[in-house]
Design a protein around this motif. Structure first.
Motif, PDB file in Angstrom:
ATOM      1  N   ALA A 270       0.829  -1.207   0.000  1.00 55.56           N
ATOM      2  CA  ALA A 270       0.000   0.000   0.000  1.00 55.56           C
ATOM      3  C   ALA A 270       0.861   1.255   0.000  1.00 55.56           C
ATOM      4  O   ALA A 270       0.480   2.284  -0.574  1.00 55.56           O
ATOM      5  N   ALA A 271       2.042   1.179   0.634  1.00 56.81           N
ATOM      6  CA  ALA A 271       2.951   2.322   0.618  1.00 56.81           C
ATOM      7  C   ALA A 271       3.525   2.541  -0.775  1.00 56.81           C
ATOM      8  O   ALA A 271       3.837   3.678  -1.160  1.00 56.81           O
ATOM      9  N   GLN A 272       3.668   1.451  -1.557  1.00 59.66           N
ATOM     10  CA  GLN A 272       4.143   1.578  -2.933  1.00 59.66           C
ATOM     11  C   GLN A 272       3.067   2.114  -3.861  1.00 59.66           C
ATOM     12  O   GLN A 272       3.360   2.841  -4.803  1.00 59.66           O
ATOM     13  N   ASP A 273       1.831   1.720  -3.611  1.00 56.84           N
ATOM     14  CA  ASP A 273       0.729   2.091  -4.500  1.00 56.84           C
ATOM     15  C   ASP A 273      -0.425   2.648  -3.664  1.00 56.84           C
ATOM     16  O   ASP A 273      -1.165   1.881  -3.030  1.00 56.84           O
ATOM     17  N   PRO A 274      -0.616   3.958  -3.643  1.00 57.94           N
ATOM     18  CA  PRO A 274      -1.657   4.561  -2.793  1.00 57.94           C
ATOM     19  C   PRO A 274      -3.077   4.293  -3.266  1.00 57.94           C
ATOM     20  O   PRO A 274      -4.025   4.713  -2.597  1.00 57.94           O
ATOM     21  N   THR A 275      -3.240   3.571  -4.392  1.00 61.03           N
ATOM     22  CA  THR A 275      -4.599   3.269  -4.869  1.00 61.03           C
ATOM     23  C   THR A 275      -5.148   1.995  -4.249  1.00 61.03           C
ATOM     24  O   THR A 275      -6.269   1.594  -4.552  1.00 61.03           O
ATOM     25  N   ILE A 276      -4.368   1.307  -3.382  1.00 61.67           N
ATOM     26  CA  ILE A 276      -4.833   0.092  -2.721  1.00 61.67           C
ATOM     27  C   ILE A 276      -4.785   0.278  -1.209  1.00 61.67           C
ATOM     28  O   ILE A 276      -4.094   1.174  -0.700  1.00 61.67           O
ATOM     29  N   HIS A 277      -5.513  -0.572  -0.489  1.00 59.52           N
ATOM     30  CA  HIS A 277      -5.503  -0.489   0.976  1.00 59.52           C
ATOM     31  C   HIS A 277      -5.914  -1.819   1.596  1.00 59.52           C
ATOM     32  O   HIS A 277      -6.468  -2.690   0.931  1.00 59.52           O
ATOM     33  N   LEU A 278      -5.622  -1.972   2.885  1.00 56.51           N
ATOM     34  CA  LEU A 278      -5.993  -3.150   3.658  1.00 56.51           C
ATOM     35  C   LEU A 278      -7.400  -2.959   4.211  1.00 56.51           C
ATOM     36  O   LEU A 278      -7.761  -1.869   4.663  1.00 56.51           O
ATOM     37  N   VAL A 279      -8.193  -4.045   4.187  1.00 55.00           N
ATOM     38  CA  VAL A 279      -9.575  -3.951   4.660  1.00 55.00           C
ATOM     39  C   VAL A 279      -9.926  -5.140   5.556  1.00 55.00           C
ATOM     40  O   VAL A 279      -9.336  -6.210   5.444  1.00 55.00           O
ATOM     41  N   GLY A 280     -10.885  -4.942   6.433  1.00 59.86           N
ATOM     42  CA  GLY A 280     -11.508  -6.048   7.150  1.00 59.86           C
ATOM     43  C   GLY A 280     -10.875  -6.484   8.447  1.00 59.86           C
ATOM     44  O   GLY A 280     -11.428  -7.307   9.159  1.00 59.86           O
ATOM     45  N   GLY A 281      -9.705  -5.966   8.776  1.00 63.22           N
ATOM     46  CA  GLY A 281      -9.074  -6.383  10.020  1.00 63.22           C
ATOM     47  C   GLY A 281      -8.340  -7.708   9.901  1.00 63.22           C
ATOM     48  O   GLY A 281      -8.422  -8.410   8.888  1.00 63.22           O
ATOM     49  N   LEU A 282      -7.597  -8.080  10.937  1.00 62.83           N
ATOM     50  CA  LEU A 282      -6.749  -9.269  10.905  1.00 62.83           C
ATOM     51  C   LEU A 282      -7.563 -10.553  10.981  1.00 62.83           C
ATOM     52  O   LEU A 282      -8.522 -10.654  11.732  1.00 62.83           O
ATOM     53  N   MET A 283      -7.148 -11.542  10.187  1.00 55.74           N
ATOM     54  CA  MET A 283      -7.795 -12.848  10.158  1.00 55.74           C
ATOM     55  C   MET A 283      -7.182 -13.812  11.166  1.00 55.74           C
ATOM     56  O   MET A 283      -7.803 -14.803  11.542  1.00 55.74           O
ATOM     57  N   ASP A 284      -5.949 -13.563  11.585  1.00 61.27           N
ATOM     58  CA  ASP A 284      -5.265 -14.457  12.524  1.00 61.27           C
ATOM     59  C   ASP A 284      -4.104 -13.715  13.154  1.00 61.27           C
ATOM     60  O   ASP A 284      -3.938 -12.507  12.949  1.00 61.27           O
ATOM     61  N   ALA A 285      -3.309 -14.413  13.936  1.00 62.61           N
ATOM     62  CA  ALA A 285      -2.088 -13.869  14.527  1.00 62.61           C
ATOM     63  C   ALA A 285      -0.945 -14.808  14.192  1.00 62.61           C
ATOM     64  O   ALA A 285      -1.067 -16.021  14.388  1.00 62.61           O
ATOM     65  N   GLU A 286       0.154 -14.276  13.653  1.00 60.04           N
ATOM     66  CA  GLU A 286       1.277 -15.095  13.213  1.00 60.04           C
ATOM     67  C   GLU A 286       2.592 -14.458  13.647  1.00 60.04           C
ATOM     68  O   GLU A 286       2.769 -13.245  13.512  1.00 60.04           O
ATOM     69  N   TYR A 287       3.498 -15.295  14.143  1.00 61.08           N
ATOM     70  CA  TYR A 287       4.812 -14.815  14.556  1.00 61.08           C
ATOM     71  C   TYR A 287       5.847 -15.118  13.481  1.00 61.08           C
ATOM     72  O   TYR A 287       5.915 -16.239  12.970  1.00 61.08           O
ATOM     73  N   TYR A 288       6.687 -14.140  13.169  1.00 61.94           N
ATOM     74  CA  TYR A 288       7.832 -14.357  12.290  1.00 61.94           C
ATOM     75  C   TYR A 288       9.017 -14.835  13.121  1.00 61.94           C
ATOM     76  O   TYR A 288       9.262 -14.359  14.237  1.00 61.94           O
TER      77      TYR A 288
END
Length: 339
Positions: A270-288
């Motif tokens: 989204a930072a690369q392309d301002p025409t897109i965005h995240l929606v709906g909130g997180l589906m899960d929790a994941e650790y890297y």
């Protein structure tokens, strides 16, 4: 970096040419290169968007490895994230192999903005994961630049470790019970979660009924694919690609309707392309976690020792340096050791 001296050291490293060995595992895909170098405004439309590139496949559910005995997945799919007790002992065989070689070979991503990417203005590798690799090299070898970077696609992260191509994979890799049967993980260094990424003009509002009948993009071998196929009761189609940045290009071309990816990676797109965005909130929790070859316990302990200091002394500064687009700084994840 946290202070002037550290920042000066980083700036000095940024001025050097860092070798990136591109082997048969992967070269930066044409789709991802287009997304990095051209941006949405320069991408073709019309007839060029009429079909999917040949490298993109539509596939069914991949076979998953059975879980490790005693490993417990969390309520949202995250592993129990318990790792070996840290140690600075360098006498073990896996650490010694790196020391005798004189360099750390790290599998990374080269097209995930904010995490692992090549700065187009300088040509240098940058990002949150890249700085973590340099911290590992500094601690183990005494020189942050004693690193050989190997670009590894999402689906090849495990085989790159198993074959000995790389010592570590530092590539937004989620810790899971199934993966813990195939590779060893460090303690966690970041907490993320799956989210839906769409054009701002889209009617899709999240991981819900608005995805019905849509083409949804995800990287092969990612937890996004597993989550989507586990719950796919909406008549949607998953489009799998080698690298998650390819999904951004496919959305720009109008070939897919949405992307499922980690919110941390989605924020970079989204930072690369301002025409897109995240929606709906997180589906899960994941650790890297940092992934290593199964059985390399001495290296796991050594990496955990580096992370123990990194999370306490450097993590917050790195977050502020790279990950502000993801959201407010949540602080480093909590860590549990055993054995």
């Amino acid at each position: 970096m946290a202070d002037t001296a550290d920042r000066a050291g980083r700036d000095e490293r940024a001025g050097r040419v860092r070798r990136l060995r591109l082997t048969g595992l992967v070269k930066l895909s044409a789709l991802a290169a287009a997304g990095l170098l051209l941006g949405s405004a320069a991408l073709p439309t019309g007839p060029a968007a009429d079909r999917l590139p040949e490298r993109v496949t539509l596939s069914g559910r991949p076979a998953l490895a059975p879980a490790v005995a005693g490993c417990t997945d969390g309520p949202n799919g995250g592993s129990s994230v318990v790792s070996l007790t840290p140690s600075t002992d360098d006498s073990g065989p896996d650490v010694q192999r790196i020391i005798k070689r004189g360099k750390l070979i790290a599998g990374i991503d080269t097209n995930s903005y904010l995490w692992g990417f090549r700065d187009p203005s300088s040509g240098n590798l940058e990002g949150f994961d890249i700085d973590l690799v340099h911290a590992l090299a500094q601690s183990i070898l005494g020189n942050a630049d004693d690193v050989e970077f190997l670009s590894v696609p999402t689906a090849d992260r495990i085989t790159a470790l198993q074959s000995g191509e790389v010592d570590v994979v530092v590539r937004t890799m989620t810790i899971s019970c199934a993966r813990e049967q195939q590779v060893a993980f460090s303690s966690p260094y970041y907490l993320a979660g799956q989210e839906v990424l769409v054009p701002k003009s889209s009617s899709i509002t999240g991981y819900n009924s608005t995805l019905a009948g849509k083409k949804v993009c995800a990287a092969t071998g990612s937890t996004a694919v597993d989550n989507f196929l586990d719950q796919d009761k909406k008549g949607s189609t998953v489009v799998q690609v080698e690298n998650q940045l390819d999904c951004l290009v496919l959305m720009q071309l109008g070939l897919v309707d949405a992307t499922i990816t980690d919110n941390a990676l989605g924020a970079g797109q989204a930072a690369q392309d301002p025409t897109i965005h995240l929606v709906g909130g997180l589906m899960d929790a994941e650790y890297y976690g940092v992934a290593m070859k199964l059985g390399a316990d001495d290296l796991v302990r050594r990496v955990n020792a580096v992370l123990q200091s990194y999370l306490a002394d450097q993590w917050n500064a790195e977050y502020d340096e790279w990950l502000k687009p993801v959201g407010p700084n949540p602080g480093p994840p909590s860590v549990t050791y055993s054995g």
